[in-house]
Design a protein around this motif. Structure first.
Motif, PDB file in Angstrom:
ATOM      1  N   PRO A 195     -31.894  38.077  32.130  1.00 18.42           N
ATOM      2  CA  PRO A 195     -31.187  37.121  31.272  1.00 18.42           C
ATOM      3  C   PRO A 195     -31.174  37.571  29.817  1.00 18.42           C
ATOM      4  O   PRO A 195     -31.979  38.423  29.415  1.00 18.42           O
ATOM      5  N   MET A 197     -35.094  29.430  24.190  1.00 22.28           N
ATOM      6  CA  MET A 197     -36.129  30.044  25.010  1.00 22.28           C
ATOM      7  C   MET A 197     -37.244  30.607  24.138  1.00 22.28           C
ATOM      8  O   MET A 197     -38.436  30.419  24.424  1.00 22.28           O
ATOM      9  N   THR A 233     -37.448  27.907  30.594  1.00 22.02           N
ATOM     10  CA  THR A 233     -36.851  28.456  31.822  1.00 22.02           C
ATOM     11  C   THR A 233     -35.455  27.890  32.062  1.00 22.02           C
ATOM     12  O   THR A 233     -34.551  28.615  32.489  1.00 22.02           O
ATOM     13  N   SER A 258     -33.325  27.067  29.894  1.00 15.61           N
ATOM     14  CA  SER A 258     -32.376  27.654  28.939  1.00 15.61           C
ATOM     15  C   SER A 258     -31.817  28.983  29.429  1.00 15.61           C
ATOM     16  O   SER A 258     -30.830  29.481  28.886  1.00 15.61           O
ATOM     17  N   LEU A 259     -32.434  29.555  30.459  1.00 14.57           N
ATOM     18  CA  LEU A 259     -31.990  30.849  31.006  1.00 14.57           C
ATOM     19  C   LEU A 259     -31.156  30.669  32.264  1.00 14.57           C
ATOM     20  O   LEU A 259     -31.000  31.612  33.049  1.00 14.57           O
ATOM     21  N   GLU A 260     -30.634  29.494  32.464  1.00 14.95           N
ATOM     22  CA  GLU A 260     -29.877  29.165  33.671  1.00 14.95           C
ATOM     23  C   GLU A 260     -28.749  30.157  33.911  1.00 14.95           C
ATOM     24  O   GLU A 260     -28.050  30.568  33.001  1.00 14.95           O
ATOM     25  N   THR A 320     -29.315  33.080  35.945  1.00  7.77           N
ATOM     26  CA  THR A 320     -29.846  34.359  36.418  1.00  7.77           C
ATOM     27  C   THR A 320     -30.693  34.200  37.680  1.00  7.77           C
ATOM     28  O   THR A 320     -31.261  35.177  38.156  1.00  7.77           O
ATOM     29  N   VAL A 325     -33.439  31.229  39.742  1.00 14.82           N
ATOM     30  CA  VAL A 325     -34.712  30.587  39.406  1.00 14.82           C
ATOM     31  C   VAL A 325     -35.876  31.567  39.317  1.00 14.82           C
ATOM     32  O   VAL A 325     -36.657  31.514  38.356  1.00 14.82           O
ATOM     33  N   GLN A 354     -35.512  33.434  36.033  1.00 13.01           N
ATOM     34  CA  GLN A 354     -35.694  32.511  34.913  1.00 13.01           C
ATOM     35  C   GLN A 354     -37.184  32.314  34.637  1.00 13.01           C
ATOM     36  O   GLN A 354     -37.648  32.389  33.488  1.00 13.01           O
ATOM     37  N   TYR A 356     -38.935  35.809  33.518  1.00  3.39           N
ATOM     38  CA  TYR A 356     -38.593  36.247  32.162  1.00  3.39           C
ATOM     39  C   TYR A 356     -39.326  35.398  31.121  1.00  3.39           C
ATOM     40  O   TYR A 356     -39.896  35.927  30.160  1.00  3.39           O
ATOM     41  N   THR A 372     -39.303  24.992  36.992  1.00  3.12           N
ATOM     42  CA  THR A 372     -37.872  25.244  36.858  1.00  3.12           C
ATOM     43  C   THR A 372     -37.098  24.421  37.882  1.00  3.12           C
ATOM     44  O   THR A 372     -35.980  23.971  37.628  1.00  3.12           O
TER      45      THR A 372
END
Length: 301
Positions: free
Chosen positions: A62, A68, A181, A183-185, A187, A189, A192, A195, A249
């Motif tokens: 991501p 994040m 997590t 905020s990284l939607e 890529t 679960v 997310q 990372y 998440t």
């Protein structure tokens, strides 16, 4: 069964293992050193997990964003504070009451989740969460001689305040990590969670290493010398964190942290089955309350 449930139970087991190893190391390293090894020795394992997801399973990396970065950093600081306070509790002779207070985390996480993310829980779920906390408190105080004066002093004493502060820090950390997590939607679960975990763990390591180098260099050197034992703390800690980040998440933080109370049942069973310790009725009663609460949360989630 929803995926977050077995993931949370596995994470609770890993956390139980990590806590046991960390408590053992406190005698060698002190509070700061025992706190640091959880993060410092976990970084390689966090990177390895993310690399496997990317290179073997094809999950895209991501792109970091301001939300994040900020939420992950705040969560990292709160987790350091919560861990430090929890380990510091073991320095008090009457730490059991403080430890019991530290288990109010699900309630505090629910409050933070409502304020920050607008997450709500049903009245029935809130009742089961409360039942679980009561079960934890019963077990925590099962072997403590409780007179009226002892209870009064414990409720007003430093261990109680430290326990509440520890629970608040962990609750805030959990909500911050869920914010990071989510905020990284886009890529997947697992990535997310991975990372955000890599970022938070690396951030925690840099912050703590810098602090220890400046203020407690002896603790930093001792932590490095104890690598043979500390590396297992890092491995168990990251294994648990992978579970927490992934579960949070997928699901409301309050439900995840409520289910995580099953960790104390694992501790109880290990004491009974492995170490052959004598059990008392109140401990059994506490476990029954926790199991009932866990089942209730699962059915209502």
């Amino acid at each position: 069964m929803e995926l977050w449930i077995p993931i949370t139970i596995a994470a609770a087991f890993c956390q139980n293992l990590r806590s046991a190893l960390q408590k053992h190391l406190k005698g060698q390293l002190g509070t700061t050193g025992a706190t640091f090894v959880r993060f410092g020795y976990g970084v390689p394992f966090a990177f390895l997990y993310a690399a496997v997801l990317h290179l073997v399973f094809g999950y895209a990396l991501p792109e970091p964003n301001v939300r994040m970065v900020a939420a992950g950093a705040f969560g990292g600081l709160m987790q350091i504070l919560g861990t430090f306070l929890l380990i510091h509790l073991f320095s008090f002779r009457n730490f059991a009451v403080g430890t019991a207070y530290s288990k109010t985390e699900p309630i505090q996480a629910a409050l933070f989740g409502f304020v920050v993310l607008g997450e709500q829980i049903t009245l029935a779920a809130g009742l089961f969460i409360l039942i679980g906390i009561i079960g934890v408190v019963v077990i925590s105080l099962a072997r403590v001689p409780l007179s009226a004066s002892a209870i009064r002093s414990s409720l007003m004493g430093r261990p109680a305040l430290i326990g509440l502060a520890s629970a608040a820090a962990f609750g805030a950390s959990a909500v911050a990590y869920r914010t990071a997590t989510l905020s990284l939607e886009g890529t997947g679960v697992p990535m997310q969670a991975a990372y955000a975990l890599v970022y938070a763990t690396l951030f925690q390591t840099i912050v703590m290493a810098g602090w220890m180098a400046a203020r407690e260099p002896d603790q930093l050197r001792a932590s490095l010398k104890a690598w043979r034992a500390a590396i297992w703390v890092g491995a168990a800690g990251v294994a648990g964190s992978i579970g927490w980040f992934t579960a949070m998440t997928l699901q409301n933080v309050a439900y995840v942290r409520a289910l995580a109370q099953i960790e104390l049942v694992f501790t109880f069973l290990a004491s009974w089955l492995v170490f052959k310790e004598v059990i008392v009725r109140s401990e059994i009663f506490g476990c029954v309350l926790i199991v009932a609460a866990v089942i209730g949360v699962i059915l209502l989630s």
